[in-house]
Design a protein around this motif. Structure first.
Motif, PDB file in Angstrom:
ATOM      1  N   ILE A  63      72.500 -60.420 -42.083  1.00 17.15           N
ATOM      2  CA  ILE A  63      72.700 -60.373 -43.531  1.00 17.15           C
ATOM      3  C   ILE A  63      73.405 -61.634 -44.014  1.00 17.15           C
ATOM      4  N   HIS A  64      72.850 -62.257 -45.044  1.00 21.66           N
ATOM      5  CA  HIS A  64      73.451 -63.440 -45.660  1.00 21.66           C
ATOM      6  C   HIS A  64      73.804 -63.085 -47.101  1.00 21.66           C
ATOM      7  N   LEU A  65      75.085 -62.913 -47.346  1.00 22.88           N
ATOM      8  CA  LEU A  65      75.559 -62.496 -48.664  1.00 22.88           C
ATOM      9  C   LEU A  65      75.815 -63.706 -49.553  1.00 22.88           C
ATOM     10  N   MET A  66      74.912 -63.927 -50.498  1.00 23.10           N
ATOM     11  CA  MET A  66      75.107 -64.984 -51.501  1.00 23.10           C
ATOM     12  C   MET A  66      75.594 -64.288 -52.762  1.00 23.10           C
ATOM     13  N   ILE A  67      76.838 -63.793 -52.663  1.00 25.46           N
ATOM     14  CA  ILE A  67      77.373 -62.951 -53.737  1.00 25.46           C
ATOM     15  C   ILE A  67      78.824 -63.302 -54.030  1.00 25.46           C
ATOM     16  N   GLU A  68      79.260 -62.942 -55.224  1.00 30.11           N
ATOM     17  CA  GLU A  68      80.668 -63.032 -55.564  1.00 30.11           C
ATOM     18  C   GLU A  68      81.410 -61.845 -54.942  1.00 30.11           C
ATOM     19  N   SER A  69      82.695 -61.990 -54.767  1.00 33.39           N
ATOM     20  CA  SER A  69      83.577 -60.925 -54.248  1.00 33.39           C
ATOM     21  C   SER A  69      83.120 -60.329 -52.918  1.00 33.39           C
ATOM     22  N   PRO A  70      82.773 -61.169 -51.927  1.00 33.94           N
ATOM     23  CA  PRO A  70      82.374 -60.605 -50.632  1.00 33.94           C
ATOM     24  C   PRO A  70      83.496 -59.816 -49.960  1.00 33.94           C
ATOM     25  N   ASP A  71      84.755 -60.164 -50.281  1.00 36.54           N
ATOM     26  CA  ASP A  71      85.878 -59.419 -49.692  1.00 36.54           C
ATOM     27  C   ASP A  71      85.749 -57.931 -50.020  1.00 36.54           C
ATOM     28  N   TYR A  77      78.126 -53.542 -45.805  1.00 38.77           N
ATOM     29  CA  TYR A  77      76.942 -53.910 -45.029  1.00 38.77           C
ATOM     30  C   TYR A  77      77.202 -53.711 -43.532  1.00 38.77           C
ATOM     31  N   ALA A  78      78.409 -53.993 -43.109  1.00 43.20           N
ATOM     32  CA  ALA A  78      78.772 -53.729 -41.714  1.00 43.20           C
ATOM     33  C   ALA A  78      78.741 -52.237 -41.436  1.00 43.20           C
ATOM     34  N   SER A  84      74.904 -58.486 -38.102  1.00 42.70           N
ATOM     35  CA  SER A  84      75.670 -59.664 -38.462  1.00 42.70           C
ATOM     36  C   SER A  84      75.791 -59.739 -39.977  1.00 42.70           C
ATOM     37  N   VAL A  85      76.982 -60.021 -40.470  1.00 38.14           N
ATOM     38  CA  VAL A  85      77.210 -60.157 -41.916  1.00 38.14           C
ATOM     39  C   VAL A  85      77.860 -61.516 -42.168  1.00 38.14           C
ATOM     40  N   THR A  86      77.136 -62.364 -42.886  1.00 32.03           N
ATOM     41  CA  THR A  86      77.627 -63.706 -43.204  1.00 32.03           C
ATOM     42  C   THR A  86      77.935 -63.784 -44.692  1.00 32.03           C
ATOM     43  N   PHE A  87      79.116 -64.295 -45.013  1.00 30.78           N
ATOM     44  CA  PHE A  87      79.533 -64.442 -46.412  1.00 30.78           C
ATOM     45  C   PHE A  87      79.872 -65.905 -46.663  1.00 30.78           C
ATOM     46  N   ARG A 103      84.496 -57.551 -38.087  1.00 24.55           N
ATOM     47  CA  ARG A 103      84.479 -57.369 -36.636  1.00 24.55           C
ATOM     48  C   ARG A 103      85.040 -56.000 -36.254  1.00 24.55           C
ATOM     49  N   SER A 104      86.066 -55.554 -36.971  1.00 24.66           N
ATOM     50  CA  SER A 104      86.678 -54.258 -36.642  1.00 24.66           C
ATOM     51  C   SER A 104      85.711 -53.112 -36.910  1.00 24.66           C
ATOM     52  N   ILE A 105      84.799 -53.309 -37.872  1.00 25.21           N
ATOM     53  CA  ILE A 105      83.797 -52.284 -38.172  1.00 25.21           C
ATOM     54  C   ILE A 105      82.689 -52.290 -37.127  1.00 25.21           C
ATOM     55  N   GLY A 106      82.477 -53.439 -36.504  1.00 24.23           N
ATOM     56  CA  GLY A 106      81.470 -53.510 -35.450  1.00 24.23           C
ATOM     57  C   GLY A 106      80.358 -54.511 -35.684  1.00 24.23           C
ATOM     58  N   ALA A 107      80.458 -55.307 -36.760  1.00 23.13           N
ATOM     59  CA  ALA A 107      79.450 -56.329 -37.038  1.00 23.13           C
ATOM     60  C   ALA A 107      79.950 -57.699 -36.584  1.00 23.13           C
TER      61      ALA A 107
END
Length: 223
Positions: A63-71, A77-78, A84-87, A103-107
């Motif tokens: 996953i490639h997040l091209m978004i605001e507020s990824p935090d 998504y994880a 994989s989650v990329t921000f 990472r703690s969620i498992g992604a």
């Protein structure tokens, strides 16, 4: 080191995802571009669609997040099972904290850098991430040509990863095709997002094999 080919479904038929996923079954991962029409001037799909994609393919989703507020949004998504989650570094308030949460969620946690963003300040925290995505075009649209100036960042990340013996994938996204993948691999990339280069091919699986072979040759001939 092997080369990974992750076709971007930005170039797929949005109403025939299951069919198109089957046509790229020899891919390493499926690259999913999530755009919010704010961080980038385009809109694709959100979490419900991604969760459904997860159900119709055995392939891991990149996953490639091209978004605001990824935090705020990336952990969902994880939790949905993304491999994989990329921000984006430019959008995250606290990149290292968010990476640790994912990472703690498992992604796997990935950090993306736009063409105009300097890499230097992130080289010191590379170990906090599982993947660095160097954007080789401006994010937001498929079918663009690779920006040559971005390749110095690819080389810089590779030097740091090798010097510290880090287990970090180095991904490139934008304008990657059979004319340049070997050269970009030689500079240090090992994970390649290819959209139109794969989906425009008559035989997509053969094209994935071809791209992987070219990339492997570039990796093998690194100095």
């Amino acid at each position: 080191m092997s080369a990974r080919i992750n076709p971007s479904i930005l170039s797929a038929d949005f109403v025939n995802f299951e069919r198109d996923f089957n046509s790229i079954s020899n891919a390493d991962l499926i690259h999913v571009d999530v755009m919010d029409n704010h961080f980038v001037p385009n809109l694709t799909f959100g979490l419900p669609m991604v969760a459904r994609m997860q159900q119709i393919t055995p392939k891991p989703l990149d996953i490639h997040l091209m978004i605001e507020s990824p935090d705020r949004w990336a952990p969902g998504y994880a939790e949905a099972g993304a491999f994989s989650v990329t921000f984006h570094a430019e959008a995250a308030e606290s990149p290292v904290k968010l990476a640790r949460t994912l990472r703690s969620i498992g992604a796997r946690a990935g950090l993306a850098i736009k063409p105009g963003t300097a890499i230097d300040s992130y080289l010191e925290v590379l170990a906090e991430f599982d993947q660095i995505l160097v954007m080789t075009v401006e994010p937001g649209f498929g079918g663009q040509s690779l920006i040559e100036d971005t390749l110095s960042k690819v080389a810089a990340v590779r030097r740091k990863v090798d010097a510290e013996k880090l287990d970090v994938w180095l991904q490139v996204d934008g304008g990657i095709d059979e004319t340049n993948i070997e050269r970009v691999a030689n500079l240090g990339a090992d994970t390649f997002v290819a959209g139109s280069a794969v989906f425009k091919a008559e035989d997509r699986q053969a094209q994935i094999d071809n791209l992987r072979s070219l990339a492997a040759s570039g990796i093998a001939h690194r100095h």
